[in-house]
Scaffold this motif. Structure first.
Motif, PDB file in Angstrom:
ATOM      1  N   ARG A   1       0.829  -1.207   0.000  1.00  0.00           N
ATOM      2  CA  ARG A   1       0.000   0.000   0.000  1.00  0.00           C
ATOM      3  C   ARG A   1       0.866   1.260   0.000  1.00  0.00           C
ATOM      4  O   ARG A   1       0.653   2.169  -0.808  1.00  0.00           O
ATOM      5  CB  ARG A   1      -0.918  -0.029   1.223  1.00  0.00           C
ATOM      6  N   THR A   2       1.838   1.319   0.864  1.00  0.00           N
ATOM      7  CA  THR A   2       2.667   2.531   0.978  1.00  0.00           C
ATOM      8  C   THR A   2       3.651   2.660  -0.190  1.00  0.00           C
ATOM      9  O   THR A   2       3.772   3.719  -0.804  1.00  0.00           O
ATOM     10  CB  THR A   2       3.431   2.503   2.307  1.00  0.00           C
ATOM     11  N   ALA A   3       4.366   1.553  -0.492  1.00  0.00           N
ATOM     12  CA  ALA A   3       5.346   1.624  -1.577  1.00  0.00           C
ATOM     13  C   ALA A   3       4.665   1.820  -2.925  1.00  0.00           C
ATOM     14  O   ALA A   3       5.166   2.560  -3.780  1.00  0.00           O
ATOM     15  CB  ALA A   3       6.196   0.360  -1.595  1.00  0.00           C
ATOM     16  N   GLY A   4       3.510   1.166  -3.141  1.00  0.00           N
ATOM     17  CA  GLY A   4       2.803   1.334  -4.399  1.00  0.00           C
ATOM     18  C   GLY A   4       2.351   2.762  -4.614  1.00  0.00           C
ATOM     19  O   GLY A   4       2.469   3.308  -5.715  1.00  0.00           O
ATOM     20  N   THR A   5       1.849   3.404  -3.557  1.00  0.00           N
ATOM     21  CA  THR A   5       1.435   4.803  -3.676  1.00  0.00           C
ATOM     22  C   THR A   5       2.632   5.698  -3.963  1.00  0.00           C
ATOM     23  O   THR A   5       2.551   6.636  -4.770  1.00  0.00           O
ATOM     24  CB  THR A   5       0.737   5.248  -2.382  1.00  0.00           C
ATOM     25  N   GLY A   6       3.779   5.411  -3.328  1.00  0.00           N
ATOM     26  CA  GLY A   6       4.973   6.221  -3.569  1.00  0.00           C
ATOM     27  C   GLY A   6       5.481   6.090  -4.992  1.00  0.00           C
ATOM     28  O   GLY A   6       5.824   7.095  -5.642  1.00  0.00           O
ATOM     29  N   PHE A   7       5.551   4.866  -5.502  1.00  0.00           N
ATOM     30  CA  PHE A   7       5.999   4.684  -6.882  1.00  0.00           C
ATOM     31  C   PHE A   7       5.017   5.287  -7.876  1.00  0.00           C
ATOM     32  O   PHE A   7       5.421   5.786  -8.934  1.00  0.00           O
ATOM     33  CB  PHE A   7       6.182   3.192  -7.180  1.00  0.00           C
ATOM     34  N   ALA A   8       3.720   5.236  -7.573  1.00  0.00           N
ATOM     35  CA  ALA A   8       2.725   5.794  -8.487  1.00  0.00           C
ATOM     36  C   ALA A   8       2.901   7.298  -8.650  1.00  0.00           C
ATOM     37  O   ALA A   8       2.585   7.860  -9.703  1.00  0.00           O
ATOM     38  CB  ALA A   8       1.310   5.486  -7.986  1.00  0.00           C
ATOM     39  N   GLU A   9       3.403   7.964  -7.621  1.00  0.00           N
ATOM     40  CA  GLU A   9       3.611   9.409  -7.710  1.00  0.00           C
ATOM     41  C   GLU A   9       4.888   9.773  -8.446  1.00  0.00           C
ATOM     42  O   GLU A   9       5.007  10.883  -8.971  1.00  0.00           O
ATOM     43  CB  GLU A   9       3.640  10.005  -6.297  1.00  0.00           C
ATOM     44  N   LYS A  10       5.861   8.853  -8.515  1.00  0.00           N
ATOM     45  CA  LYS A  10       7.170   9.195  -9.082  1.00  0.00           C
ATOM     46  C   LYS A  10       7.411   8.608 -10.464  1.00  0.00           C
ATOM     47  O   LYS A  10       8.072   9.234 -11.292  1.00  0.00           O
ATOM     48  CB  LYS A  10       8.282   8.714  -8.132  1.00  0.00           C
ATOM     49  N   VAL A  11       6.916   7.419 -10.739  1.00  0.00           N
ATOM     50  CA  VAL A  11       7.243   6.729 -11.988  1.00  0.00           C
ATOM     51  C   VAL A  11       6.244   7.125 -13.069  1.00  0.00           C
ATOM     52  O   VAL A  11       5.031   7.189 -12.823  1.00  0.00           O
ATOM     53  CB  VAL A  11       7.242   5.197 -11.778  1.00  0.00           C
ATOM     54  N   ALA A  12       6.753   7.382 -14.266  1.00  0.00           N
ATOM     55  CA  ALA A  12       5.905   7.761 -15.397  1.00  0.00           C
ATOM     56  C   ALA A  12       5.154   6.549 -15.931  1.00  0.00           C
ATOM     57  O   ALA A  12       5.607   5.400 -15.809  1.00  0.00           O
ATOM     58  CB  ALA A  12       6.748   8.384 -16.508  1.00  0.00           C
TER      59      ALA A  12
END
Length: 468
Positions: free
Chosen positions: A174-185
């Protein structure tokens, strides 16, 4: 289903359940009342399995329940079977590690770490993490599948942030997925997804799954550092614009530049004695024409004397004089189909610079004339008008070649020496006639002349013994 019906209706003859509805004949389906069962959401399965475990007096970790719910893929029956296996393995206490080993899964936290190494392009760290998971018992194919699932999760969270509230997800997902969703194109995520879809079947069918999976990870890490297609096109365009802006600053001093690339061609033509290039050629080679770049050229000072006007160019004559020239252009540009159609079905009626009238035999495509005109304009840089005529026209190239071949055979049969040979050898026939060039004939005659006379045994005779 029969157990759920305490008193089945009288019209019910039989009840059956299937997961492959397409395999049931239409004659059977037309006589049945059909009920389609939907997949159960993972969150509902988590609650169901937790309730069953509590009633059975079994302690089960939340992460273990989540893994079983995901592995069930919406089927309560499959999930209950997995839960029974987990309870029997755990002897009353089900741990996440036991379920992970039972399913052959990798730790979700370690999958997140592996995804992070790939996105940063750290090949060594990604291979080390994958090797560690493999030594812990993880299947290479399962690791790649989990990596694809996490890639899909990150992509989905970019557009549906509420998906992070799914109870079947672990805290790290939940936390890592949200973080990557904000940074990765999205372009990078799509590229990784497509590469995994191709890499997973390769790993499944490979004789060495470990090596195949490592090669997939290396490709993923390498592709993560590559620019997206949009960025690559933007950089290429910037380089082209930079080169176009820098080019006008290099001409010799005192020479005006109002003519752009056309004047440069004219100068080189006067120096070499060749005809200057046409503007159509410049337009074909570069999408930005010389006229489009003229506003970027700085105005020249008025004190500079303009270059004398070049001599008028001679009237342009087309290089195409016959249908054979057109077929040669087709061969040069690898237009094999068009060359074949011209040779077999096109009869020439009239050919002038920029204008071609033909008569077509049955067998050409419906768009042949339009395609031929477009190709001539592309190959010659000139404007061509191709039209269909009702006149018979000259024979096709194939017909002309056949007529010429027949004429050569007739001439060969009328030759006295060949006629004598055919008469002396019954059954002999002429298979082919080749016309020898004059230079080749002269060279052959010189090479065939003997240096000295020889007798029947091959001995060279002295000049006195030669009978003139």
């Amino acid at each position: 289903l029969l157990k759920t019906l305490e008193e089945p209706p009288e019209h019910v003859k039989f009840i059956f359940a299937t997961t492959e509805i397409r395999k049931v004949p239409i004659t059977v389906l037309s006589r049945c009342q059909r009920f389609d069962l939907r997949r159960i959401p993972a969150a509902d399965l988590v609650r169901l399995f937790s309730t069953i475990a509590a009633k059975e007096g079994v302690e089960i970790e939340d992460e273990a329940v989540q893994m079983i719910a995901r592995a069930a893929e919406g089927s309560a029956r499959d999930g209950l079977s997995l839960l029974d296996q987990a309870i029997s393995h755990g002897s009353g206490h089900v741990e996440a590690s036991a379920v992970r080993a039972m399913l052959g899964l990798a730790d979700r936290a370690r999958i997140v770490d592996l995804f992070g190494h790939i996105m940063t392009g750290d090949v060594a760290a990604a291979l080390a993490e994958f090797q560690s998971q493999y030594e812990a018992g993880a299947n290479p194919v399962v690791v790649l599948n989990d990596l694809a699932d996490f890639t899909h999760l990150v992509t989905r969270l970019k557009y549906v942030p509420e998906g992070a509230e799914d109870v079947s997800l672990s805290e790290i997902e939940r936390t890592a997925g949200t973080g990557f969703a904000e940074k990765v194109a999205v372009s990078a995520l799509s590229r990784i997804w497509q590469m995994l879809l191709k890499g997973i079947p390769e790993t499944e069918n490979a004789a060495r799954p470990l090596g195949a999976a490592e090669m997939v990870l290396i490709r993923l890490a390498h592709a993560a550092s590559l620019p997206s297609p949009e960025d690559a096109a933007r950089r290429l365009l910037a380089l082209e614009e930079g080169g176009a802006a820098a080019a006008p600053s290099a001409p010799p001093a005192g020479r005006p530049q109002a003519g752009g690339s056309g004047s440069a061609n004219a100068v080189s033509a006067r120096q070499t004695g060749e005809a200057p290039r046409q503007s159509a050629t410049v337009t074909m080679l570069h999408p930005q024409s010389a006229e489009a770049r003229q506003p970027e050229i700085a105005p020249q000072p008025e004190t500079v004397e303009p270059e004398p006007a070049p001599a008028p160019e001679p009237q342009k004559t087309s290089a195409i004089k016959s249908l054979q020239d057109i077929t040669d252009l087709c061969s040069k540009n690898r237009a094999i189909k068009m060359r074949s159609e011209i040779r077999n079905f096109v009869r020439l009626v009239r050919l002038e610079p920029g204008r071609l009238e033909v008569n077509l035999l049955p067998g050409t495509s419906a768009t042949f004339l339009n395609d031929l005109g477009a190709k001539l304009r592309e190959w010659t840089g000139e404007s061509w008008f191709v039209s269909l005529s009702k006149e018979a026209g000259a024979p096709t190239l194939l017909e002309a070649e056949e007529a010429e071949r027949e004429q050569r055979f007739r001439d060969a049969r009328e030759d006295p020496e060949i006629a004598a040979i055919l008469k002396f050898f019954p059954g002999a026939e002429i298979r082919d006639v080749r016309v020898r060039a004059e230079t080749e004939t002269a060279d052959t005659a010189e090479s065939d002349a003997p240096d000295a006379a020889m007798n029947e045994d091959g001995d060279v005779l002295p000049e006195d013994d030669i009978d003139e």
